[in-house]
Motif scaffolding. Structure first.
Motif, mmCIF file in Angstrom:
data_model
loop_
_atom_site.group_PDB
_atom_site.id
_atom_site.type_symbol
_atom_site.label_atom_id
_atom_site.label_comp_id
_atom_site.label_asym_id
_atom_site.label_seq_id
_atom_site.Cartn_x
_atom_site.Cartn_y
_atom_site.Cartn_z
ATOM 1 N N CYS A 96 0.824 -1.211 0.000
ATOM 2 C CA CYS A 96 0.000 0.000 0.000
ATOM 3 C C CYS A 96 0.857 1.259 0.000
ATOM 4 O O CYS A 96 0.513 2.261 -0.620
ATOM 5 N N ASP B 60 2.182 1.824 -3.521
ATOM 6 C CA ASP B 60 1.072 2.250 -4.375
ATOM 7 C C ASP B 60 0.769 3.729 -4.159
ATOM 8 O O ASP B 60 0.647 4.499 -5.097
ATOM 9 N N LEU B 61 0.707 4.100 -2.889
ATOM 10 C CA LEU B 61 0.259 5.443 -2.538
ATOM 11 C C LEU B 61 1.394 6.466 -2.645
ATOM 12 O O LEU B 61 1.227 7.548 -3.189
ATOM 13 N N PHE B 62 2.547 6.113 -2.109
ATOM 14 C CA PHE B 62 3.605 7.116 -1.962
ATOM 15 C C PHE B 62 4.684 7.054 -3.037
ATOM 16 O O PHE B 62 5.287 8.057 -3.388
ATOM 17 N N ARG B 63 4.992 5.866 -3.505
ATOM 18 C CA ARG B 63 6.177 5.772 -4.352
ATOM 19 C C ARG B 63 6.046 4.695 -5.428
ATOM 20 O O ARG B 63 6.703 3.650 -5.385
ATOM 21 N N PRO B 64 5.200 4.995 -6.426
ATOM 22 C CA PRO B 64 5.010 4.046 -7.529
ATOM 23 C C PRO B 64 6.325 3.662 -8.195
ATOM 24 O O PRO B 64 6.440 2.563 -8.734
ATOM 25 N N SER B 65 7.307 4.554 -8.176
ATOM 26 C CA SER B 65 8.576 4.246 -8.863
ATOM 27 C C SER B 65 9.190 2.948 -8.348
ATOM 28 O O SER B 65 9.861 2.239 -9.100
#
Ligand code: SF4
Lengths: 478, 258
Positions: free
Chosen positions: B17, B20-25
């Motif tokens: 999570c 997904d939320l903070f750091r898609p990279s």
């Protein structure tokens, strides 16, 4: 002992602000960890021994009643007396009755966590009997009117400078100009002062590291030899021990002993390992005339058969607290009762109730280092989690946590809704914080931003970007 | 192209999570590493979170409901991989504890847990990847996050792969195995204790004089980088997957967006 566990949060803040304590805790972080690591590295079979220790204790706990009966019979046969105490108050009363019968005025004591648990010193003082702690650490905290902050190093929270000041305050019969700069001079002074007390004492009280069913023997380990003088010189020796200390055979105890000192202080063995069986026999040169064992339950039997039973394997080595980052930060007193650190976080709610001690199993990062070092392989984080479950079931979890949790769980169970909420949150927070990279303060996130910045999200969720990438035939979204 | 042990393997990526939320990279770095190793990667949309917040707060019922969702979403894959030791540990070690032996879900949880791996250990231990093609000019230090280290035995794996990154110099910090004080909800429930723990950590990190802090868990990274920022430290923080995948052109965690 009176508990301050409900005030854990406040205790912790005070401990964090106490510079003397913080400097004392540095010693725990370096010394204990290094010494244990060396001792463990030097014993290739250490891990195999841990399995043996666990098996011995698990077997004993599965047949505890039988081994206790055997132990009682053997003590009686050796001329000693066994007293069963269901509660701390019962145990205190039994001690008092014995002391009164022999007209005891002074009682010397070896180090015993169980006696702290039942508040024995305060009880004896109320009844005009003077208890004298003979373990150096216990002696120091007795002078200071404090409780232990660690189960094997009771005065680990006190700095050498403070001990010197206490000795000068209390030992007024000694030369004020004397030199007390070295730990050894402090130790020497305590020894000299205590020497007379050993002879004055009518009753000596010790704890027990093991009670051997096969022989009716009690075993104590010490590094100062004070335990020996406490149990040999007075006319009456009382062993105060909790039920789970029983071990089937001498060989079993010897196996576990190999784990104990290595885990606790990094020694191969403690300096003294003393076995005593019954009172002095006719041919013995010394020893007590009377030998009593008080077997304390105080909540232990209720742990049998519960999810906390494994905690009864604990041999009180202190390794879990020595390696605990939370203990390193706040020391033992903040936990508010006799047993601090990870073992206390499991044991304390079992013994005084989770209503009282609910903070303790929560105040853990679950880093797992305690379990990694526990010689008896006690799954401490798992049992702390069990306590959290009991609290949750009984609505003891704080309301804000519960609401936050149930809102989050509502979403986490509904992926489509969750994705939408995450997209909005990531977008909003990313837009708000992206320019600076993070937040120095954020409403509702004060717990985080009080001491740290909150990194801003990149702006879009992975799921969102991934979907777009799939749509665009695998091209990375810009 | 030579055949790799991963050719044809279908891997379900558990994004976590926080990623997904903070750091898609980090998610994209994971995909690249897995694809480079020959896997075909899919990301089930029906995933949310591994359920740790509920599990560790004593809310067993919700933890179980979430676990059932995750198991259902990932059952069809050959492997399930997460770029996080903590979530990996939850899926692999704790899901099985959520179901009683006679629960119909128990067997499914058991089979699921056997397929779960943390990203870096999956690359090295399962796919036998021995090196990456990335380069990174600079000094880094690596923090061993607790769950990955103690629940999954991740210690040598990231170091082995980092050693093959061209230009990268690893400087070990003191006590890299000591907790950073994050602990999930712990850090917000006991912020002052958490602060004391993370302060010791950032001091050890700073003492290495490395330019970048790496770890395998975004939670710990957000905690440590947030503290470093608050202290005014120039040290950057990144997930180890970003460096291994050679994807360090994005701003570091908590850095200004360009
Ligand atoms: S729980 Fe384990 S490590 Fe802690 S005191 Fe007991 S035996 Fe030692």
């Amino acid at each position: 002992m009176q508990s301050t566990s409900p005030r854990f949060r406040k205790n912790a803040v005070e401990a964090l602000a106490d510079s003397e304590l913080q400097s004392a805790l540095r010693h725990v972080r370096s010394n204990f960890i290094e010494k244990r690591a060396k001792a463990v590295a030097a014993l290739p079979e250490f891990d195999a021994l841990r399995d043996v220790g666990r098996q011995i204790k698990d077997h004993t706990l599965a047949h505890l009643d039988l081994y206790l009966e055997e132990y009682e019979a053997k003590v009686t046969a050796a001329g000693g007396h066994v007293h069963w105490a269901e509660t701390g108050a019962d145990a205190c009363q039994i001690v008092l009755d014995i002391c009164r019968r022999v007209n005891a005025r002074t009682v010397t004591k070896g180090k015993s966590m169980v006696s702290e648990e039942i508040g024995l010193n305060a009880f004896l003082e109320e009844h005009a009997i003077v208890p004298v702690e003979t373990d150096l650490g216990e002696y120091i905290i007795q002078l200071r009117g404090e409780h232990p902050s660690h189960i094997i190093a009771p005065a680990v929270h006190v700095t050498q400078r403070q001990v010197e000041a206490d000795f000068r305050r209390v030992h007024t019969h000694l030369d004020p100009a004397r030199n007390l700069d070295e730990p050894t001079t402090l130790l020497g002074e305590a020894r000299a002062v205590l020497r007379d007390r050993y002879f004055q004492a009518d009753v000596g009280i010790t704890g027990a590291n093991f009670l051997i069913a096969e022989t009716g023997t009690s075993v104590i380990v010490t590094n100062e030899g004070n335990g020996d003088l406490t149990q040999i010189l007075p006319r009456v020796h009382i062993v105060l021990a909790s039920l789970e200390k029983v071990t089937p055979t001498l060989e079993d105890a010897a196996q576990i002993l190999r784990l104990l000192a290595r885990s606790a202080t990094g020694q191969d063995m403690s300096v003294y390992t003393t076995l005593s069986t019954g009172p002095r026999r006719a041919a013995d040169p010394d020893g007590p005339d009377e030998y009593h064992v008080i077997l304390l339950d105080n909540g232990r039997s209720a742990m049998l058969g519960s999810e906390y039973q494994e905690m009864l394997r604990c041999i009180r080595c202190g390794a879990c607290m020595n390696h605990c980052p939370v203990y390193h930060s706040i020391g033992g007193h903040a936990y508010g009762w006799v047993y601090p650190g990870p073992m206390g976080a499991v044991l304390t709610p079992s013994l005084i109730g989770v209503e009282q001690a609910g903070h303790l199993p929560n105040a853990s990062t679950f880093c797992g280092r305690c379990e990694a070092v526990c010689p008896m392989r006690i799954p401490l984080p798992k049992m702390m989690r069990h306590w959290r479950e009991r609290e949750f079931e009984r609505n003891l979890t704080p309301a804000t946590t519960r609401y936050g949790l149930s809102l989050w769980a509502f979403l986490a169970k509904r992926p489509a809704l969750y994705r939408l909420a995450a997209r909005i949150a990531a977008g909003g927070l990313g837009w708000l914080g992206g320019g600076k990279g993070g937040f120095r303060a954020l409403p509702l996130a004060g717990g985080w931003t009080r001491h740290r910045d909150l990194p801003a999200p990149e702006g879009r969720t992975f799921q969102d970007l991934w979907k777009q990438k799939q749509r665009d035939g695998g091209r990375m979204p810009q | 192209m030579t055949a790799s042990p991963a050719d044809g393997l279908r891997v379900g990526l558990f994004v976590t999570c926080l990623v997904d939320l903070f750091r898609p990279s980090v998610g994209f770095a994971a995909v690249k590493l897995l694809e480079d190793a020959g896997c075909s990667v899919e990301v089930p949309a029906a995933q949310t979170c591994c359920g740790q917040p509920a599990f560790n707060s004593g809310d067993r019922a919700d933890a179980r409901a979430i676990a059932e969702g995750v198991i259902r979403a990932f059952e069809g894959y050959d492997y399930v991989v997460a770029p996080s030791g903590s979530c990996g540990g939850m899926l692999k070690k704790h899901y099985v504890e959520l179901f009683d032996a006679n629960d119909p879900w128990a067997g499914r949880a058991e089979a699921f847990s056997a397929k779960v791996f943390e990203l870096v250990s999956f690359l090295t231990d399962v796919l036998k990847v021995t090196g990456v093609s990335a380069s990174h000019d600079g000094t880094v230090t690596y923090h061993d996050s607790c769950s990955g280290l103690r629940e999954l035995g991740i210690k040598a794996q990231p170091r082995a792969l980092l050693a093959t990154v061209k230009g990268l110099e690893l400087r070990e910090m003191k006590e890299s195995e000591v907790c950073c004080g994050f602990g999930g909800t712990f850090c917000v429930k006991y912020p002052d204790i958490s602060n004391s723990i993370v302060s010791r950590k950032t001091a050890d990190i700073a003492a290495t004089q490395a330019e970048t802090l790496l770890a395998g868990d975004l939670g710990c990274l957000m905690n440590m980088s947030g503290k470093l920022k608050r202290e005014g430290s120039p040290i950057k923080a990144r997930h180890v997957a970003e460096v291994l995948a050679g994807m360090t052109d994005t701003p570091a965690i908590g850095e200004k967006r360009r």
